[in-house]
Design a protein around this motif. Structure first.
Motif, PDB file in Angstrom:
ATOM      1  N   MET A 112       0.864  -1.313  -0.177  1.00  0.00           N
ATOM      2  CA  MET A 112      -0.126  -0.263  -0.407  1.00  0.00           C
ATOM      3  C   MET A 112       0.790   1.570   0.151  1.00  0.00           C
ATOM      4  O   MET A 112       2.220   1.501   0.608  1.00  0.00           O
ATOM      5  N   SER A 113       0.658   2.137   0.012  1.00  0.00           N
ATOM      6  CA  SER A 113       0.590   3.324   0.024  1.00  0.00           C
ATOM      7  C   SER A 113       1.267   4.189   1.031  1.00  0.00           C
ATOM      8  O   SER A 113       0.535   3.371   1.534  1.00  0.00           O
ATOM      9  N   ASP A 114       2.196   4.986   0.997  1.00  0.00           N
ATOM     10  CA  ASP A 114       2.599   5.929   1.853  1.00  0.00           C
ATOM     11  C   ASP A 114       1.242   6.538   3.114  1.00  0.00           C
ATOM     12  O   ASP A 114       1.519   6.224   3.875  1.00  0.00           O
ATOM     13  N   LEU A 115       1.202   7.369   2.652  1.00  0.00           N
ATOM     14  CA  LEU A 115      -0.440   7.356   2.265  1.00  0.00           C
ATOM     15  C   LEU A 115      -1.073   7.055   2.868  1.00  0.00           C
ATOM     16  O   LEU A 115      -2.081   7.084   4.116  1.00  0.00           O
ATOM     17  N   PHE A 116      -1.460   5.838   2.521  1.00  0.00           N
ATOM     18  CA  PHE A 116      -2.832   5.293   2.364  1.00  0.00           C
ATOM     19  C   PHE A 116      -2.050   4.578   3.984  1.00  0.00           C
ATOM     20  O   PHE A 116      -1.959   4.490   5.340  1.00  0.00           O
ATOM     21  N   ILE A 117      -0.810   4.274   4.410  1.00  0.00           N
ATOM     22  CA  ILE A 117      -0.533   3.681   5.707  1.00  0.00           C
ATOM     23  C   ILE A 117      -0.081   4.376   6.584  1.00  0.00           C
ATOM     24  O   ILE A 117      -0.976   3.928   7.795  1.00  0.00           O
ATOM     25  N   ASP A 118       0.309   6.194   5.828  1.00  0.00           N
ATOM     26  CA  ASP A 118      -0.178   7.060   7.213  1.00  0.00           C
ATOM     27  C   ASP A 118      -1.419   7.162   8.442  1.00  0.00           C
ATOM     28  O   ASP A 118      -1.674   7.437   8.754  1.00  0.00           O
ATOM     29  N   THR A 119      -2.300   7.576   6.660  1.00  0.00           N
ATOM     30  CA  THR A 119      -3.474   7.320   7.483  1.00  0.00           C
ATOM     31  C   THR A 119      -4.229   6.074   8.170  1.00  0.00           C
ATOM     32  O   THR A 119      -5.087   6.679   8.711  1.00  0.00           O
ATOM     33  N   TYR A 120      -3.942   5.010   7.845  1.00  0.00           N
ATOM     34  CA  TYR A 120      -4.662   3.824   8.245  1.00  0.00           C
ATOM     35  C   TYR A 120      -3.666   3.216   9.017  1.00  0.00           C
ATOM     36  O   TYR A 120      -4.120   2.999   9.965  1.00  0.00           O
ATOM     37  N   GLY A 121      -3.244   3.392   8.766  1.00  0.00           N
ATOM     38  CA  GLY A 121      -1.682   2.477   9.555  1.00  0.00           C
ATOM     39  C   GLY A 121      -1.922   1.255   8.921  1.00  0.00           C
ATOM     40  O   GLY A 121      -2.034   0.575   8.277  1.00  0.00           O
ATOM     41  N   ILE A 122      -0.762   1.039   9.551  1.00  0.00           N
ATOM     42  CA  ILE A 122      -0.245  -1.240   9.905  1.00  0.00           C
ATOM     43  C   ILE A 122      -1.308  -1.938  10.248  1.00  0.00           C
ATOM     44  O   ILE A 122      -1.672  -1.633  11.632  1.00  0.00           O
ATOM     45  N   LYS A 123      -1.721  -2.795   9.344  1.00  0.00           N
ATOM     46  CA  LYS A 123      -3.046  -4.024   9.941  1.00  0.00           C
ATOM     47  C   LYS A 123      -2.424  -4.980  11.153  1.00  0.00           C
ATOM     48  O   LYS A 123      -0.889  -4.843  11.188  1.00  0.00           O
ATOM     49  N   GLU A 124      -2.566  -5.542  12.059  1.00  0.00           N
ATOM     50  CA  GLU A 124      -1.889  -5.745  13.444  1.00  0.00           C
ATOM     51  C   GLU A 124      -1.824  -6.962  12.949  1.00  0.00           C
ATOM     52  O   GLU A 124      -2.375  -7.422  11.967  1.00  0.00           O
ATOM     53  N   LYS A 125      -0.876  -8.182  13.737  1.00  0.00           N
ATOM     54  CA  LYS A 125      -0.970  -9.521  13.526  1.00  0.00           C
ATOM     55  C   LYS A 125      -2.278 -10.014  13.463  1.00  0.00           C
ATOM     56  O   LYS A 125      -2.980 -10.220  14.334  1.00  0.00           O
ATOM     57  N   SER A 126      -2.222 -11.198  12.402  1.00  0.00           N
ATOM     58  CA  SER A 126      -3.242 -11.859  12.195  1.00  0.00           C
ATOM     59  C   SER A 126      -2.685 -12.973  12.907  1.00  0.00           C
ATOM     60  O   SER A 126      -1.754 -13.532  13.558  1.00  0.00           O
ATOM     61  N   THR A 127      -3.933 -12.994  13.836  1.00  0.00           N
ATOM     62  CA  THR A 127      -4.416 -14.724  14.627  1.00  0.00           C
ATOM     63  C   THR A 127      -4.857 -14.963  14.259  1.00  0.00           C
ATOM     64  O   THR A 127      -4.871 -17.045  15.015  1.00  0.00           O
ATOM     65  N   LEU A 128      -4.845 -15.677  13.264  1.00  0.00           N
ATOM     66  CA  LEU A 128      -5.490 -16.974  12.518  1.00  0.00           C
ATOM     67  C   LEU A 128      -3.997 -17.872  11.914  1.00  0.00           C
ATOM     68  O   LEU A 128      -3.359 -17.728  11.959  1.00  0.00           O
ATOM     69  N   SER A 129      -4.894 -19.067  11.845  1.00  0.00           N
ATOM     70  CA  SER A 129      -3.549 -19.476  12.085  1.00  0.00           C
ATOM     71  C   SER A 129      -3.664 -20.185  10.525  1.00  0.00           C
ATOM     72  O   SER A 129      -4.039 -19.780   9.428  1.00  0.00           O
ATOM     73  N   ASP A 130      -2.595 -20.860  10.223  1.00  0.00           N
ATOM     74  CA  ASP A 130      -1.742 -21.030   8.563  1.00  0.00           C
ATOM     75  C   ASP A 130      -3.114 -21.662   8.089  1.00  0.00           C
ATOM     76  O   ASP A 130      -3.013 -21.178   6.088  1.00  0.00           O
ATOM     77  N   SER A 131      -3.790 -22.618   8.238  1.00  0.00           N
ATOM     78  CA  SER A 131      -4.485 -22.904   7.938  1.00  0.00           C
ATOM     79  C   SER A 131      -5.689 -22.407   7.261  1.00  0.00           C
ATOM     80  O   SER A 131      -6.675 -22.122   5.877  1.00  0.00           O
ATOM     81  N   GLU A 132      -6.356 -21.526   7.997  1.00  0.00           N
ATOM     82  CA  GLU A 132      -6.952 -20.429   7.883  1.00  0.00           C
ATOM     83  C   GLU A 132      -6.928 -19.217   7.361  1.00  0.00           C
ATOM     84  O   GLU A 132      -7.815 -18.787   6.071  1.00  0.00           O
ATOM     85  N   ILE A 133      -5.644 -19.227   7.496  1.00  0.00           N
ATOM     86  CA  ILE A 133      -4.767 -17.521   6.133  1.00  0.00           C
ATOM     87  C   ILE A 133      -4.909 -18.695   5.128  1.00  0.00           C
ATOM     88  O   ILE A 133      -5.504 -17.566   3.962  1.00  0.00           O
ATOM     89  N   ASP A 134      -4.660 -19.699   4.690  1.00  0.00           N
ATOM     90  CA  ASP A 134      -4.624 -20.539   2.837  1.00  0.00           C
ATOM     91  C   ASP A 134      -5.558 -20.566   2.620  1.00  0.00           C
ATOM     92  O   ASP A 134      -6.653 -20.297   1.463  1.00  0.00           O
ATOM     93  N   GLU A 135      -6.914 -20.803   3.313  1.00  0.00           N
ATOM     94  CA  GLU A 135      -8.501 -21.326   3.551  1.00  0.00           C
ATOM     95  C   GLU A 135      -9.069 -19.513   2.801  1.00  0.00           C
ATOM     96  O   GLU A 135      -8.991 -19.918   1.459  1.00  0.00           O
ATOM     97  N   ALA A 136      -8.780 -18.588   3.758  1.00  0.00           N
ATOM     98  CA  ALA A 136      -8.846 -17.290   2.987  1.00  0.00           C
ATOM     99  C   ALA A 136      -8.300 -17.047   1.588  1.00  0.00           C
ATOM    100  O   ALA A 136      -8.662 -16.268   0.674  1.00  0.00           O
ATOM    101  N   LEU A 137      -6.758 -16.857   1.984  1.00  0.00           N
ATOM    102  CA  LEU A 137      -6.086 -16.277   0.236  1.00  0.00           C
ATOM    103  C   LEU A 137      -6.655 -17.071  -0.468  1.00  0.00           C
ATOM    104  O   LEU A 137      -6.596 -16.679  -2.421  1.00  0.00           O
ATOM    105  N   ASP A 138      -7.049 -18.145  -1.285  1.00  0.00           N
ATOM    106  CA  ASP A 138      -7.615 -19.584  -1.525  1.00  0.00           C
ATOM    107  C   ASP A 138      -8.825 -18.650  -1.969  1.00  0.00           C
ATOM    108  O   ASP A 138      -8.826 -18.473  -3.638  1.00  0.00           O
TER     109      ASP A 138
END
Length: 110
Positions: free
Chosen positions: A71-97
């Motif tokens: 994401m652009s610097d402007l976007f990050i400066d405005t909305y910040g960085i996402k917090e670290k995900s608490t999802l398991s690897d399998s949940e992340i893989d499923e969502a990404l698929d």
């Protein structure tokens, strides 16, 4: 009595009908000014292929840093960085698929 049972059934079926992408991604991103499709296109532009896009996104979800965000610097400066995900690897893989299948451009161009 019948109405309350039907209402409970509808509510439970609605909750469980959502897939991992809907439950874990859409809900948080709906407040942002850029769509998940636009973010997908930025990841695709940077990482180019399915394996790289999924690996880049998964790494970012697990270790979010400004330096690896697409994401652009402007976007990050405005909305910040996402917090670290608490999802398991399998949940992340499923969502990404699901995310990949929803927005991939391959075989959709005519």
């Amino acid at each position: 009595m019948v109405k309350s049972i039907i209402l409970c059934f509808v509510l439970f079926s609605g909750v469980f009908a959502q897939d991992a992408y809907e439950r874990h991604c859409v809900e948080c991103h709906k407040e942002l000014p850029t769509s998940l499709q636009r973010m997908f296109m930025r990841y695709l532009l940077v990482y180019s292929g399915e394996e790289n896009v999924k690996a880049g996104l998964k790494h970012y979800l697990k270790y979010p840093l400004k330096e690896i965000s697409v994401m652009s610097d402007l976007f990050i400066d405005t909305y910040g960085i996402k917090e670290k995900s608490t999802l398991s690897d399998s949940e992340i893989d499923e969502a990404l698929d699901i995310y990949w299948d929803k927005y991939k451009v391959f075989n959709k161009l005519k």
